[in-house]
Design a protein around this motif. Structure first.
Motif, PDB file in Angstrom:
ATOM      1  N   GLY A  89     -30.175 -18.325 -43.868  1.00 45.68           N
ATOM      2  CA  GLY A  89     -29.942 -17.951 -42.479  1.00 45.68           C
ATOM      3  C   GLY A  89     -29.915 -19.142 -41.550  1.00 45.68           C
ATOM      4  O   GLY A  89     -29.050 -19.256 -40.660  1.00 45.68           O
ATOM      5  N   TRP A  90     -30.844 -20.065 -41.760  1.00 45.96           N
ATOM      6  CA  TRP A  90     -30.986 -21.211 -40.851  1.00 45.96           C
ATOM      7  C   TRP A  90     -29.865 -22.230 -41.038  1.00 45.96           C
ATOM      8  O   TRP A  90     -29.247 -22.685 -40.072  1.00 45.96           O
ATOM      9  CB  TRP A  90     -32.340 -21.875 -41.067  1.00 45.96           C
ATOM     10  CG  TRP A  90     -32.648 -22.980 -40.113  1.00 45.96           C
ATOM     11  CD1 TRP A  90     -32.780 -24.315 -40.399  1.00 45.96           C
ATOM     12  CD2 TRP A  90     -32.867 -22.864 -38.697  1.00 45.96           C
ATOM     13  NE1 TRP A  90     -33.078 -25.037 -39.274  1.00 45.96           N
ATOM     14  CE2 TRP A  90     -33.134 -24.177 -38.200  1.00 45.96           C
ATOM     15  CE3 TRP A  90     -32.872 -21.799 -37.800  1.00 45.96           C
ATOM     16  CZ2 TRP A  90     -33.402 -24.429 -36.860  1.00 45.96           C
ATOM     17  CZ3 TRP A  90     -33.141 -22.054 -36.459  1.00 45.96           C
ATOM     18  CH2 TRP A  90     -33.398 -23.353 -36.007  1.00 45.96           C
ATOM     19  N   GLU A 104     -42.579 -22.614 -39.825  1.00 43.03           N
ATOM     20  CA  GLU A 104     -41.769 -22.978 -38.671  1.00 43.03           C
ATOM     21  C   GLU A 104     -40.326 -22.528 -38.875  1.00 43.03           C
ATOM     22  O   GLU A 104     -39.665 -22.059 -37.935  1.00 43.03           O
ATOM     23  CB  GLU A 104     -41.820 -24.489 -38.446  1.00 43.03           C
ATOM     24  CG  GLU A 104     -41.067 -24.950 -37.202  1.00 43.03           C
ATOM     25  CD  GLU A 104     -41.057 -26.457 -37.036  1.00 43.03           C
ATOM     26  OE1 GLU A 104     -40.200 -26.955 -36.271  1.00 43.03           O
ATOM     27  OE2 GLU A 104     -41.882 -27.138 -37.682  1.00 43.03           O
ATOM     28  N   LEU A 105     -39.827 -22.657 -40.104  1.00 41.47           N
ATOM     29  CA  LEU A 105     -38.470 -22.233 -40.418  1.00 41.47           C
ATOM     30  C   LEU A 105     -38.313 -20.732 -40.175  1.00 41.47           C
ATOM     31  O   LEU A 105     -37.336 -20.290 -39.550  1.00 41.47           O
ATOM     32  CB  LEU A 105     -38.136 -22.564 -41.874  1.00 41.47           C
ATOM     33  CG  LEU A 105     -36.813 -22.036 -42.429  1.00 41.47           C
ATOM     34  CD1 LEU A 105     -35.629 -22.548 -41.619  1.00 41.47           C
ATOM     35  CD2 LEU A 105     -36.656 -22.413 -43.899  1.00 41.47           C
ATOM     36  N   TYR A 106     -39.266 -19.953 -40.642  1.00 40.79           N
ATOM     37  CA  TYR A 106     -39.199 -18.498 -40.472  1.00 40.79           C
ATOM     38  C   TYR A 106     -39.222 -18.114 -38.985  1.00 40.79           C
ATOM     39  O   TYR A 106     -38.408 -17.297 -38.534  1.00 40.79           O
ATOM     40  CB  TYR A 106     -40.364 -17.830 -41.200  1.00 40.79           C
ATOM     41  CG  TYR A 106     -40.497 -16.357 -40.913  1.00 40.79           C
ATOM     42  CD1 TYR A 106     -39.475 -15.461 -41.238  1.00 40.79           C
ATOM     43  CD2 TYR A 106     -41.640 -15.850 -40.311  1.00 40.79           C
ATOM     44  CE1 TYR A 106     -39.600 -14.104 -40.967  1.00 40.79           C
ATOM     45  CE2 TYR A 106     -41.777 -14.502 -40.039  1.00 40.79           C
ATOM     46  CZ  TYR A 106     -40.751 -13.633 -40.368  1.00 40.79           C
ATOM     47  OH  TYR A 106     -40.869 -12.299 -40.092  1.00 40.79           O
ATOM     48  N   LYS A 107     -40.115 -18.708 -38.236  1.00 35.91           N
ATOM     49  CA  LYS A 107     -40.197 -18.406 -36.804  1.00 35.91           C
ATOM     50  C   LYS A 107     -38.907 -18.779 -36.081  1.00 35.91           C
ATOM     51  O   LYS A 107     -38.430 -18.052 -35.211  1.00 35.91           O
ATOM     52  CB  LYS A 107     -41.381 -19.151 -36.174  1.00 35.91           C
ATOM     53  CG  LYS A 107     -42.740 -18.632 -36.600  1.00 35.91           C
ATOM     54  CD  LYS A 107     -43.856 -19.461 -35.991  1.00 35.91           C
ATOM     55  CE  LYS A 107     -45.229 -18.973 -36.456  1.00 35.91           C
ATOM     56  NZ  LYS A 107     -46.316 -19.836 -35.917  1.00 35.91           N
ATOM     57  N   SER A 108     -38.329 -19.914 -36.467  1.00 38.33           N
ATOM     58  CA  SER A 108     -37.112 -20.400 -35.803  1.00 38.33           C
ATOM     59  C   SER A 108     -35.908 -19.525 -36.122  1.00 38.33           C
ATOM     60  O   SER A 108     -35.125 -19.173 -35.237  1.00 38.33           O
ATOM     61  CB  SER A 108     -36.823 -21.844 -36.225  1.00 38.33           C
ATOM     62  OG  SER A 108     -37.874 -22.704 -35.826  1.00 38.33           O
ATOM     63  N   LYS A 110     -35.943 -16.420 -37.169  1.00 37.54           N
ATOM     64  CA  LYS A 110     -36.202 -15.085 -36.606  1.00 37.54           C
ATOM     65  C   LYS A 110     -35.820 -15.046 -35.122  1.00 37.54           C
ATOM     66  O   LYS A 110     -35.124 -14.129 -34.667  1.00 37.54           O
ATOM     67  CB  LYS A 110     -37.686 -14.754 -36.790  1.00 37.54           C
ATOM     68  CG  LYS A 110     -38.142 -13.410 -36.245  1.00 37.54           C
ATOM     69  CD  LYS A 110     -39.634 -13.257 -36.471  1.00 37.54           C
ATOM     70  CE  LYS A 110     -40.169 -11.998 -35.837  1.00 37.54           C
ATOM     71  NZ  LYS A 110     -39.781 -10.793 -36.609  1.00 37.54           N
ATOM     72  N   LYS A 111     -36.254 -16.035 -34.378  1.00 40.69           N
ATOM     73  CA  LYS A 111     -35.976 -16.106 -32.941  1.00 40.69           C
ATOM     74  C   LYS A 111     -34.474 -16.253 -32.673  1.00 40.69           C
ATOM     75  O   LYS A 111     -33.908 -15.575 -31.816  1.00 40.69           O
ATOM     76  CB  LYS A 111     -36.747 -17.276 -32.326  1.00 40.69           C
ATOM     77  CG  LYS A 111     -36.606 -17.427 -30.816  1.00 40.69           C
ATOM     78  CD  LYS A 111     -37.556 -18.518 -30.315  1.00 40.69           C
ATOM     79  CE  LYS A 111     -37.504 -18.650 -28.792  1.00 40.69           C
ATOM     80  NZ  LYS A 111     -36.236 -19.250 -28.340  1.00 40.69           N
ATOM     81  N   ALA A 112     -33.825 -17.139 -33.427  1.00 38.11           N
ATOM     82  CA  ALA A 112     -32.400 -17.409 -33.220  1.00 38.11           C
ATOM     83  C   ALA A 112     -31.546 -16.177 -33.518  1.00 38.11           C
ATOM     84  O   ALA A 112     -30.586 -15.882 -32.800  1.00 38.11           O
ATOM     85  CB  ALA A 112     -31.962 -18.584 -34.079  1.00 38.11           C
ATOM     86  N   TYR A 113     -31.869 -15.439 -34.583  1.00 34.93           N
ATOM     87  CA  TYR A 113     -31.096 -14.254 -34.929  1.00 34.93           C
ATOM     88  C   TYR A 113     -31.216 -13.177 -33.852  1.00 34.93           C
ATOM     89  O   TYR A 113     -30.242 -12.490 -33.530  1.00 34.93           O
ATOM     90  CB  TYR A 113     -31.569 -13.687 -36.269  1.00 34.93           C
ATOM     91  CG  TYR A 113     -30.749 -14.140 -37.457  1.00 34.93           C
ATOM     92  CD1 TYR A 113     -29.989 -13.240 -38.191  1.00 34.93           C
ATOM     93  CD2 TYR A 113     -30.747 -15.474 -37.871  1.00 34.93           C
ATOM     94  CE1 TYR A 113     -29.256 -13.641 -39.298  1.00 34.93           C
ATOM     95  CE2 TYR A 113     -30.010 -15.888 -38.968  1.00 34.93           C
ATOM     96  CZ  TYR A 113     -29.260 -14.970 -39.675  1.00 34.93           C
ATOM     97  OH  TYR A 113     -28.517 -15.380 -40.757  1.00 34.93           O
ATOM     98  N   GLU A 114     -32.419 -13.013 -33.310  1.00 40.17           N
ATOM     99  CA  GLU A 114     -32.612 -12.004 -32.266  1.00 40.17           C
ATOM    100  C   GLU A 114     -31.827 -12.370 -31.014  1.00 40.17           C
ATOM    101  O   GLU A 114     -31.205 -11.509 -30.380  1.00 40.17           O
ATOM    102  CB  GLU A 114     -34.099 -11.851 -31.963  1.00 40.17           C
ATOM    103  CG  GLU A 114     -34.871 -11.166 -33.094  1.00 40.17           C
ATOM    104  CD  GLU A 114     -36.365 -11.095 -32.837  1.00 40.17           C
ATOM    105  OE1 GLU A 114     -36.805 -11.548 -31.753  1.00 40.17           O
ATOM    106  OE2 GLU A 114     -37.096 -10.583 -33.702  1.00 40.17           O
ATOM    107  N   GLU A 115     -31.830 -13.660 -30.671  1.00 39.86           N
ATOM    108  CA  GLU A 115     -31.150 -14.109 -29.455  1.00 39.86           C
ATOM    109  C   GLU A 115     -29.629 -14.109 -29.611  1.00 39.86           C
ATOM    110  O   GLU A 115     -28.904 -13.720 -28.691  1.00 39.86           O
ATOM    111  CB  GLU A 115     -31.633 -15.511 -29.078  1.00 39.86           C
ATOM    112  CG  GLU A 115     -33.082 -15.554 -28.616  1.00 39.86           C
ATOM    113  CD  GLU A 115     -33.573 -16.971 -28.349  1.00 39.86           C
ATOM    114  OE1 GLU A 115     -34.685 -17.121 -27.812  1.00 39.86           O
ATOM    115  OE2 GLU A 115     -32.847 -17.940 -28.690  1.00 39.86           O
ATOM    116  N   GLN A 116     -29.148 -14.551 -30.765  1.00 35.33           N
ATOM    117  CA  GLN A 116     -27.701 -14.717 -30.933  1.00 35.33           C
ATOM    118  C   GLN A 116     -26.982 -13.494 -31.487  1.00 35.33           C
ATOM    119  O   GLN A 116     -25.815 -13.252 -31.162  1.00 35.33           O
ATOM    120  CB  GLN A 116     -27.428 -15.924 -31.845  1.00 35.33           C
ATOM    121  CG  GLN A 116     -27.880 -17.253 -31.266  1.00 35.33           C
ATOM    122  CD  GLN A 116     -27.467 -18.435 -32.139  1.00 35.33           C
ATOM    123  OE1 GLN A 116     -26.392 -18.440 -32.733  1.00 35.33           O
ATOM    124  NE2 GLN A 116     -28.325 -19.448 -32.224  1.00 35.33           N
TER     125      GLN A 116
END
Length: 295
Positions: A89-90, A104-108, A110-116
């Motif tokens: 995903g990243w 940190e990878l999981y948090k990043s 997760k956040k990016a998918y929700e926003e984009q």
């Protein structure tokens, strides 16, 4: 009187039709990549959803191209749910640089998918299907090798087997050697399909693998610990469209039942049962959920 009966019948049929349509609308589509472990996980998700809700699940298994075709279908609403990996995903979908820290990878991601994309990552299943180095268990025990650093200290007396591009890619052997200082006595180029045969017949001592491959169990191999986190982490989780969760909010709790459920060893075992013992992925999924008390 006869006309009233006809009118009543038509109203009844119309109401029945409407109710029938509403029932049919309670459906989600779950997809998977063409990978054994994804078939098993998709079947688990289907079982959990259908046995805990009145939502029907349509499975679209083994979609060619994997993420390349599933991600656009998720964005269009053609697919509601599928299993994905943090590293994929990243780096593949979001086109971002590697983050070595798995949390940190999981948090990043997760956040990016929700926003984009309006897509939610649920909790991680627990297993990490990343790249790895494997060695026969008896040799690992004999030489007391548990990590890549341990392996580096003994590498001058061992033979490594891997496909051609592993020796050429910077995220393969060149990068590994720079980080760990490997000095293998010999390095053999092997086709992907021949690596397990080569290590089982002692033509090589170490091979590169995917860390949840079912053949690891078949050949009695162990995956060593990447103690300096060279390879990206590919922890798996369920992705679900936020629009789907708004329509069926009860899904979120059910999907989270998968969080922390599957270890690497358990995923290897399930892949082994399907790939080597030729069991049906649905049967393997059901038996695993029963063992975990979720059936």
């Amino acid at each position: 009187m006869f006309k009233k009966m006809i009118a009543f019948t038509l109203i009844f049929l119309l109401m029945f039709s409407i109710i029938g349509c509403n029932k049919e609308e309670k459906k989600v589509v779950i997809a998977s990549k063409p990978m054994t472990e994804q078939y098993v996980i998709a079947e688990m998700l289907k079982l959990l959803i259908e046995e805990n809700t009145d939502i029907k699940v349509e499975l679209k298994l083994g979609i060619g191209g994997g993420t390349s075709n599933i991600q656009p279908a998720m964005e269009k609403g053609e697919i509601d749910i599928y299993p994905e990996y943090t590293g994929t995903g990243w780096m593949f979908v979001l086109k971002q640089e590697l983050i070595n820290n798995s949390e940190e990878l999981y948090k990043s991601v997760k956040k990016a998918y929700e926003e984009q994309y309006g897509i939610k990552w649920t909790g991680l299943y627990g297993f990490n299907d990343t790249f790895g180095l494997a060695i026969k268990k008896e040799l690992a025990d004999k030489l007391n090798i548990k990590t890549y650093s341990d392996l580096a200290l003994k590498s001058d007396n061992l033979t490594l087997g891997a496909e051609y591009d592993f020796y050429e890619r910077e995220d393969g052997y060149p990068g590994l050697s720079e980080i760990y200082g490997f000095k293998f006595d010999n390095k053999k180029e092997l086709d992907i399909g021949l690596k397990y045969q080569a290590i089982s017949t002692d033509q090589v001592d170490v091979i590169n693998v995917f860390s949840t491959d079912g053949r690891l169990k078949e050949k009695g191999l162990v995956v060593l610990q990447d103690d300096k986190n060279f390879f990206p982490s590919y922890f798996a989780a369920t992705l679900v469209r936020e629009e789907t969760l708004k329509e069926y909010p009860q899904l979120e709790e059910i999907l989270e039942m998968m969080t922390g459920l599957i270890s690497n060893e358990e995923m290897i075992e399930m892949n082994y049962l399907v790939e080597i013992e030729k069991k049906d992925p649905k049967q393997v999924a059901r038996e695993f959920l029963e063992k975990k008390g979720l059936k």
